[in-house]
Write a protein that holds these residues in place. Structure first.
Motif, short mmCIF file in Angstrom:
data_model
loop_
_atom_site.label_atom_id
_atom_site.label_comp_id
_atom_site.label_asym_id
_atom_site.label_seq_id
_atom_site.Cartn_x
_atom_site.Cartn_y
_atom_site.Cartn_z
N GLY A 29 0.79 -1.21 0.00
CA GLY A 29 0.00 0.00 0.00
C GLY A 29 0.82 1.27 0.00
O GLY A 29 0.28 2.36 -0.11
N SER A 30 2.14 1.13 0.14
CA SER A 30 3.04 2.29 0.12
C SER A 30 4.41 1.81 -0.32
O SER A 30 4.69 0.61 -0.40
N LEU A 31 5.29 2.77 -0.60
CA LEU A 31 6.64 2.43 -1.02
C LEU A 31 7.39 1.68 0.08
O LEU A 31 8.14 0.74 -0.19
N GLU A 32 7.18 2.07 1.33
CA GLU A 32 7.82 1.37 2.44
C GLU A 32 7.35 -0.08 2.49
O GLU A 32 8.17 -1.00 2.65
N LYS A 33 6.06 -0.31 2.34
CA LYS A 33 5.54 -1.68 2.39
C LYS A 33 6.04 -2.50 1.21
O LYS A 33 6.29 -3.70 1.35
N LEU A 34 6.19 -1.87 0.06
CA LEU A 34 6.77 -2.57 -1.11
C LEU A 34 8.15 -3.11 -0.77
O LEU A 34 8.47 -4.28 -1.05
N LYS A 35 8.98 -2.27 -0.17
CA LYS A 35 10.35 -2.69 0.14
C LYS A 35 10.37 -3.79 1.19
O LYS A 35 11.17 -4.73 1.10
N PHE A 36 9.50 -3.69 2.19
CA PHE A 36 9.45 -4.74 3.21
C PHE A 36 8.94 -6.05 2.63
O PHE A 36 9.44 -7.13 2.96
N ALA A 37 7.92 -5.99 1.78
CA ALA A 37 7.37 -7.21 1.17
C ALA A 37 8.46 -7.95 0.41
O ALA A 37 8.61 -9.18 0.54
N ILE A 38 9.22 -7.24 -0.38
CA ILE A 38 10.28 -7.88 -1.19
C ILE A 38 11.42 -8.33 -0.30
O ILE A 38 11.96 -9.44 -0.47
N HIS A 39 11.81 -7.51 0.66
CA HIS A 39 12.90 -7.87 1.57
C HIS A 39 12.57 -9.15 2.35
O HIS A 39 13.47 -9.95 2.64
N TYR A 40 11.29 -9.34 2.68
CA TYR A 40 10.89 -10.51 3.47
C TYR A 40 10.48 -11.70 2.60
O TYR A 40 10.02 -12.70 3.13
N GLY A 41 10.65 -11.60 1.27
CA GLY A 41 10.52 -12.81 0.47
C GLY A 41 9.52 -12.81 -0.66
O GLY A 41 9.35 -13.85 -1.32
N ASP A 43 8.08 -12.46 -4.33
CA ASP A 43 8.60 -12.49 -5.70
C ASP A 43 8.03 -11.34 -6.53
O ASP A 43 8.60 -10.96 -7.55
N ALA A 44 6.89 -10.84 -6.12
CA ALA A 44 6.23 -9.74 -6.82
C ALA A 44 5.32 -9.02 -5.83
O ALA A 44 4.93 -9.59 -4.80
N VAL A 45 5.01 -7.77 -6.14
CA VAL A 45 4.09 -7.00 -5.32
C VAL A 45 3.05 -6.36 -6.23
O VAL A 45 3.32 -6.11 -7.41
N TYR A 46 1.87 -6.09 -5.68
CA TYR A 46 0.88 -5.34 -6.43
C TYR A 46 0.55 -4.08 -5.65
O TYR A 46 0.44 -4.08 -4.43
N ASN A 74 13.73 -4.58 -8.97
CA ASN A 74 14.67 -5.15 -9.95
C ASN A 74 15.95 -5.64 -9.29
O ASN A 74 16.54 -6.63 -9.72
N ARG A 75 16.38 -4.97 -8.24
CA ARG A 75 17.61 -5.38 -7.54
C ARG A 75 17.43 -6.74 -6.88
O ARG A 75 18.41 -7.46 -6.64
N TYR A 76 16.20 -7.11 -6.57
CA TYR A 76 15.91 -8.39 -5.93
C TYR A 76 15.34 -9.41 -6.93
O TYR A 76 14.98 -10.52 -6.53
N GLY A 77 15.25 -9.04 -8.20
CA GLY A 77 14.65 -9.93 -9.18
C GLY A 77 13.16 -10.06 -9.02
O GLY A 77 12.56 -11.06 -9.44
N ALA A 78 12.52 -9.05 -8.46
CA ALA A 78 11.08 -9.08 -8.23
C ALA A 78 10.36 -8.19 -9.24
O ALA A 78 10.98 -7.41 -9.96
N GLU A 104 3.70 1.94 -18.12
CA GLU A 104 4.67 1.20 -18.91
C GLU A 104 6.04 1.85 -18.84
O GLU A 104 7.07 1.17 -18.66
N LYS A 105 6.10 3.17 -18.92
CA LYS A 105 7.37 3.88 -18.84
C LYS A 105 8.04 3.70 -17.48
O LYS A 105 9.26 3.70 -17.36
N ALA A 106 7.22 3.56 -16.44
CA ALA A 106 7.76 3.38 -15.08
C ALA A 106 8.33 1.98 -14.86
O ALA A 106 8.95 1.72 -13.84
N GLY A 107 8.11 1.07 -15.81
CA GLY A 107 8.64 -0.28 -15.69
C GLY A 107 7.70 -1.28 -15.05
O GLY A 107 8.13 -2.37 -14.64
N ILE A 108 6.42 -0.93 -14.94
CA ILE A 108 5.44 -1.84 -14.35
C ILE A 108 5.33 -3.09 -15.23
O ILE A 108 5.18 -2.98 -16.45
N ALA A 109 5.38 -4.26 -14.60
CA ALA A 109 5.38 -5.51 -15.35
C ALA A 109 4.00 -5.89 -15.86
O ALA A 109 3.88 -6.52 -16.92
N ALA A 110 2.95 -5.55 -15.10
CA ALA A 110 1.60 -5.95 -15.49
C ALA A 110 0.58 -5.07 -14.80
O ALA A 110 0.84 -4.53 -13.71
N ILE A 111 -0.58 -4.96 -15.41
CA ILE A 111 -1.73 -4.37 -14.73
C ILE A 111 -2.71 -5.49 -14.40
O ILE A 111 -2.77 -6.51 -15.08
#
Length: 429
Positions: A29-41, A43-46, A74-78, A104-111
């Protein structure tokens, strides 16, 4: 044993062997939560953007934050997906082309979307992004999955009402990516289609405004006779000592059934909760990450560990069940009256840095605690330990009688080494 459960047992004995791990998809729900989700395992976030999503009250992402989130992922392969899952009205159309192009320009993988207008527009103006069909489309059978595959959809997010047996049949008939919810809040309406919020508050549930009317407390009245008389007195159908009524579904939790989910062939395991806390995201992702990895280390010897269940319960907001996967939920799977809050742990601090020589951690305080409190540190991979807080000092070294200012940086001594982004929690009762 129910028919669905028996079918699962049959399939498990001749289980589908998988070499690929399912994707673990987490909410952010926020940039901070995105980083924690990926840091804790994860593979992708929405995430949600500023428009076209169903969580208008979330701390949604600007395009700049999206770019930063994608760079971090991208640094985590997510990967990062964006929910554009409203049902659009005519007034929602203006600006859609430009919005999708910026994603798309921001690098979003999917909608993740449900409206054919948004699907067709994305195909036309942002062809590099995948289109995932939202659960809002209520896909329940393999022929519907086949239809959407033929329309060019790369992934179908199934309705939450789909059973394990139905998933098995879908995977047998259609070769397309399947995503299914494995954890989080369940909507009391059919696959999220609800207009109670519209009726009570004029907030459109299907355009991001849901006020969660099903979580409210109600009392039941009967309209006085004659019904045509607006002054006819209503009379209560309850006693004063009765609890208020609600119609809230229990939350979904499939931690005990991870093996079934893996063997079903589901490609993406989705956790619900873009409005949930950092502690919730980190705890739930951490538990499912361990369970999935443990299965693939030894499928034949895999067993559910009690610690995963305990971790899930530390972040649970409501009682848990297995949703529709094995049988249709009945009255016991809903919450009609007051219930104890399942989670009894508060997120109290975030590790910023660790001084190995002094065995002290710099902590960003998130909730009140004081010397003498028993706290628990935990990090990715299931590392955790408990200790009692002896003393608290501010950054200048002054001793404090309590950590009472949110986001304040304080230092405490730790009995074991900790790492940046480890979390600290304590029992709330």
């Amino acid at each position: 044993m129910s028919t669905a459960a028996a079918a699962v047992e049959t399939r498990a004995r001749g289980k589908r062997v998988r070499l690929d791990k399912p994707e673990l998809l987490a909410p952010a729900g926020s940039l901070e939560k995105l980083k924690f989700a990926i840091h804790y395992g994860a593979d992708a976030v929405y995430i949600g953007g500023q428009k076209y999503g169903l969580r208008s009250s979330a701390d949604n992402f600007t395009f700049e934050e999206m770019r930063e989130g994608v760079e971090f992922a991208n640094r985590y392969g997510a990967k990062v997906f964006v929910a554009t899952n409203i049902y659009a009205h005519n007034e929602d159309i203006e600006g859609l082309d430009e919005y999708l192009q910026e994603l798309e320009k921001a690098g979003i993988a999917a909608i993740i979307t449900a409206d054919p207008l948004i699907i067709d527009t994305a195909r036309r103006v942002a062809p590099k992004m995948e289109v995932h069909l939202s659960t809002q489309q209520s896909v329940m059978n393999w022929q519907t999955v086949q239809f959407w595959k033929e329309e060019g959809i790369e992934r179908v997010v199934l309705a939450r009402e789909v059973s394990m047996t139905e998933i098995d049949e879908i995977k047998q008939h259609v070769d397309v990516e399947i995503e299914a919810f494995i954890h989080g809040a369940m909507c009391s309406s059919y696959s999220g289609r609800c207009v109670l919020s519209n009726h009570f508050t004029d907030r459109d549930s299907n355009r991001g405004g849901c006020c969660q009317s099903c979580r409210w407390r109600y009392r039941l009245y009967a309209k006085g006779a004659p019904l045509s008389d607006p002054l006819a007195q209503d009379f209560p159908l309850y006693e004063e000592e009765d609890d208020d009524f609600m119609m809230s579904a229990k939350d979904l939790c499939m931690i005990d059934h991870v093996a079934d989910m893996i063997e079903s062939g589901v490609d993406s395991f989705k956790i619900e909760g873009r409005m949930k806390s950092v502690h919730y995201v980190a705890t739930v992702v951490n538990a499912y990450r361990q369970a999935i990895d443990s299965y693939f280390e030894d499928p034949d010897g895999f067993e559910i560990k009690r610690v995963w269940q305990e971790e899930i319960n530390k972040a649970a907001n409501r009682p848990l069940n297995a949703g529709f996967f094995y049988e249709v939920p009945d009255h016991e799977d809903h919450i009609y009256g007051p219930e104890d809050k399942a989670a009894i742990y508060d997120f109290v601090g975030l590790v910023v840095e660790y001084d190995e020589a002094a065995s002290t951690a710099l902590i960003q305080q998130r909730n009140y605690f004081k010397p003498g409190a028993e706290v628990e540190f935990f990090g990715p991979g299931g590392t955790f330990f408990k200790q009692r807080v002896e003393q608290i000092h501010d950054e200048e070294g002054h001793e404090l009688d309590a950590a009472r200012h949110p986001m304040q940086l304080i230092r405490i001594r730790t009995e074991q080494p900790v790492k940046p982004l480890d979390l600290m929690r304590k029992k709330s009762r």
